[in-house]
Scaffold this motif. Sequence first.
Motif, PDB file in Angstrom:
ATOM      1  N   PRO A  14       0.790  -1.229   0.000  1.00  0.00           N
ATOM      2  CA  PRO A  14       0.000   0.000   0.000  1.00  0.00           C
ATOM      3  C   PRO A  14       0.820   1.276   0.000  1.00  0.00           C
ATOM      4  N   ASN A  15       1.983   1.278   0.624  1.00  0.00           N
ATOM      5  CA  ASN A  15       2.774   2.507   0.675  1.00  0.00           C
ATOM      6  C   ASN A  15       3.346   2.868  -0.684  1.00  0.00           C
ATOM      7  N   ASP A  16       3.990   1.897  -1.340  1.00  0.00           N
ATOM      8  CA  ASP A  16       4.523   2.175  -2.669  1.00  0.00           C
ATOM      9  C   ASP A  16       3.407   2.438  -3.670  1.00  0.00           C
ATOM     10  N   LEU A  17       2.290   1.734  -3.515  1.00  0.00           N
ATOM     11  CA  LEU A  17       1.162   1.967  -4.412  1.00  0.00           C
ATOM     12  C   LEU A  17       0.640   3.387  -4.249  1.00  0.00           C
ATOM     13  N   ALA A  18       0.534   3.849  -3.013  1.00  0.00           N
ATOM     14  CA  ALA A  18       0.081   5.221  -2.766  1.00  0.00           C
ATOM     15  C   ALA A  18       1.058   6.227  -3.357  1.00  0.00           C
ATOM     16  N   GLN A  19       2.359   5.975  -3.170  1.00  0.00           N
ATOM     17  CA  GLN A  19       3.352   6.890  -3.712  1.00  0.00           C
ATOM     18  C   GLN A  19       3.256   6.961  -5.232  1.00  0.00           C
ATOM     19  N   SER A  20       3.060   5.814  -5.867  1.00  0.00           N
ATOM     20  CA  SER A  20       2.986   5.775  -7.324  1.00  0.00           C
ATOM     21  C   SER A  20       1.739   6.459  -7.858  1.00  0.00           C
ATOM     22  N   LEU A  21       0.621   6.229  -7.187  1.00  0.00           N
ATOM     23  CA  LEU A  21      -0.655   6.763  -7.688  1.00  0.00           C
ATOM     24  C   LEU A  21      -0.919   8.188  -7.230  1.00  0.00           C
ATOM     25  N   LEU A  22      -0.565   8.493  -5.990  1.00  0.00           N
ATOM     26  CA  LEU A  22      -1.002   9.744  -5.368  1.00  0.00           C
ATOM     27  C   LEU A  22       0.130  10.744  -5.146  1.00  0.00           C
ATOM     28  N   GLY A  23       1.357  10.237  -5.154  1.00  0.00           N
ATOM     29  CA  GLY A  23       2.486  11.118  -4.917  1.00  0.00           C
ATOM     30  C   GLY A  23       2.804  11.322  -3.456  1.00  0.00           C
ATOM     31  N   TYR A  24       2.160  10.573  -2.581  1.00  0.00           N
ATOM     32  CA  TYR A  24       2.471  10.660  -1.153  1.00  0.00           C
ATOM     33  C   TYR A  24       2.138   9.329  -0.486  1.00  0.00           C
ATOM     34  N   THR A  25       2.690   9.131   0.694  1.00  0.00           N
ATOM     35  CA  THR A  25       2.463   7.917   1.452  1.00  0.00           C
ATOM     36  C   THR A  25       2.512   8.249   2.950  1.00  0.00           C
ATOM     37  N   PRO A  26       1.768   7.556   3.799  1.00  0.00           N
ATOM     38  CA  PRO A  26       0.828   6.493   3.443  1.00  0.00           C
ATOM     39  C   PRO A  26      -0.482   7.059   2.907  1.00  0.00           C
ATOM     40  N   ALA A  27      -1.212   6.223   2.228  1.00  0.00           N
ATOM     41  CA  ALA A  27      -2.536   6.634   1.774  1.00  0.00           C
ATOM     42  C   ALA A  27      -3.490   6.731   2.965  1.00  0.00           C
ATOM     43  N   ARG A  28      -4.450   7.628   2.854  1.00  0.00           N
ATOM     44  CA  ARG A  28      -5.508   7.630   3.875  1.00  0.00           C
ATOM     45  C   ARG A  28      -6.325   6.354   3.752  1.00  0.00           C
ATOM     46  N   GLY A  29      -6.427   5.876   2.523  1.00  0.00           N
ATOM     47  CA  GLY A  29      -7.174   4.652   2.266  1.00  0.00           C
ATOM     48  C   GLY A  29      -8.503   4.887   1.608  1.00  0.00           C
ATOM     49  N   ASP A  30      -8.947   6.162   1.561  1.00  0.00           N
ATOM     50  CA  ASP A  30     -10.247   6.458   0.963  1.00  0.00           C
ATOM     51  C   ASP A  30     -10.126   7.258  -0.327  1.00  0.00           C
ATOM     52  N   GLU A  31      -8.907   7.504  -0.808  1.00  0.00           N
ATOM     53  CA  GLU A  31      -8.736   8.241  -2.061  1.00  0.00           C
ATOM     54  C   GLU A  31      -9.321   7.421  -3.212  1.00  0.00           C
ATOM     55  N   PRO A  32     -10.173   8.016  -4.049  1.00  0.00           N
ATOM     56  CA  PRO A  32     -10.841   7.243  -5.114  1.00  0.00           C
ATOM     57  C   PRO A  32      -9.875   6.465  -5.997  1.00  0.00           C
ATOM     58  N   GLU A  33      -8.752   7.063  -6.381  1.00  0.00           N
ATOM     59  CA  GLU A  33      -7.822   6.360  -7.264  1.00  0.00           C
ATOM     60  C   GLU A  33      -7.180   5.178  -6.549  1.00  0.00           C
ATOM     61  N   PHE A  34      -6.869   5.355  -5.287  1.00  0.00           N
ATOM     62  CA  PHE A  34      -6.275   4.272  -4.506  1.00  0.00           C
ATOM     63  C   PHE A  34      -7.288   3.144  -4.307  1.00  0.00           C
ATOM     64  N   VAL A  35      -8.502   3.493  -3.949  1.00  0.00           N
ATOM     65  CA  VAL A  35      -9.557   2.498  -3.744  1.00  0.00           C
ATOM     66  C   VAL A  35      -9.819   1.723  -5.033  1.00  0.00           C
ATOM     67  N   ALA A  36      -9.879   2.436  -6.158  1.00  0.00           N
ATOM     68  CA  ALA A  36     -10.129   1.787  -7.452  1.00  0.00           C
ATOM     69  C   ALA A  36      -8.994   0.826  -7.802  1.00  0.00           C
ATOM     70  N   ALA A  37      -7.763   1.216  -7.506  1.00  0.00           N
ATOM     71  CA  ALA A  37      -6.621   0.352  -7.799  1.00  0.00           C
ATOM     72  C   ALA A  37      -6.691  -0.934  -6.981  1.00  0.00           C
ATOM     73  N   VAL A  38      -6.980  -0.809  -5.698  1.00  0.00           N
ATOM     74  CA  VAL A  38      -7.108  -1.985  -4.836  1.00  0.00           C
ATOM     75  C   VAL A  38      -8.230  -2.887  -5.333  1.00  0.00           C
ATOM     76  N   ASP A  39      -9.362  -2.285  -5.690  1.00  0.00           N
ATOM     77  CA  ASP A  39     -10.488  -3.070  -6.206  1.00  0.00           C
ATOM     78  C   ASP A  39     -10.101  -3.820  -7.469  1.00  0.00           C
ATOM     79  N   ASN A  40      -9.347  -3.170  -8.347  1.00  0.00           N
ATOM     80  CA  ASN A  40      -8.936  -3.805  -9.602  1.00  0.00           C
ATOM     81  C   ASN A  40      -7.992  -4.977  -9.350  1.00  0.00           C
ATOM     82  N   ILE A  41      -7.094  -4.804  -8.395  1.00  0.00           N
ATOM     83  CA  ILE A  41      -6.144  -5.878  -8.072  1.00  0.00           C
ATOM     84  C   ILE A  41      -6.880  -7.094  -7.533  1.00  0.00           C
TER      85      ILE A  41
END
Length: 266
Positions: free
Chosen positions: A186-213
């Motif tokens: 989740p940390n590297d994924l947040a950095q790649s998608l959002l430009g920061y880490t850790p993710a809050r966990g509710d960012e739409p792009e982060f949530v969509a990525a997790v759902d897709n995986i």
Amino acid sequence: MSYTTPQTTTIQNSRLRLLNKIKANEFPLLTFMAIPSVRMAQIVALTGLDGIIIDCEHGNIGDDSMHNAVAAISALGVSPVIRIRGPAHDILKRALDTGAHGIMVPQINTAEEAQQIVASAKFPPQGVRGQGSAFPAIGHGLTTPEYMKSANETIITMIQIETRAGVENVDAICAVPGVDLVFIGPNDLAQSLLGYTPARGDEPEFVAAVDNIIAAARKHGKWAGRMVNNGTTAKEARERYDMVAVTGDTKAIQNWYMAEFEIARS
């Protein structure tokens, strides 16, 4: 190429705690180990978890410590998994020759990379792994011939999805035969998608990525896992994941001391 995998194997080996638990849908719990110490390996292995991920990517762990940790962990009935530092064939072969029950490979971006990992992880005819060490069989409690016959379908190959490219190609990655589990970092994924880490966990792009995986894993019959920070989030993850890794040794030590010192000073 179609062949028997850890998901479909009928081989029974009571020492393979992680494989047995995940096949039985018992939601195995793991943690990361970054400190190079046989005693640390033993201490963590006796906490009641099912597997320890020996972190050779970010941890302070070299080849000697990797071998020693695998031996100590497996001797106590817990499954050692090695997170290698990259997908190179020689690195992967070296990790498997410790007797690890599984491997985790970080930052996989394409199906071609996943295919390379599977080839390096399996003996012929499914792959190109070479044999020359007695240590792997010891880690599985087998003779070398027994290990050679069973390794391809009992060693769990875990692929980490933690980049934008990995998310974009996750369906093709999960379609690769021999990829057993996709693991979200989740940390590297947040950095790649959002430009920061850790993710809050509710960012739409982060949530969509997790759902897709998770959707890709389910579509292709693969297991899914992720790292979580504590027991509460691990319990919540039971609904969507097949296993989780709950933080790691360095964070666990720091968190306990900080909490206790805060109480002491209050």
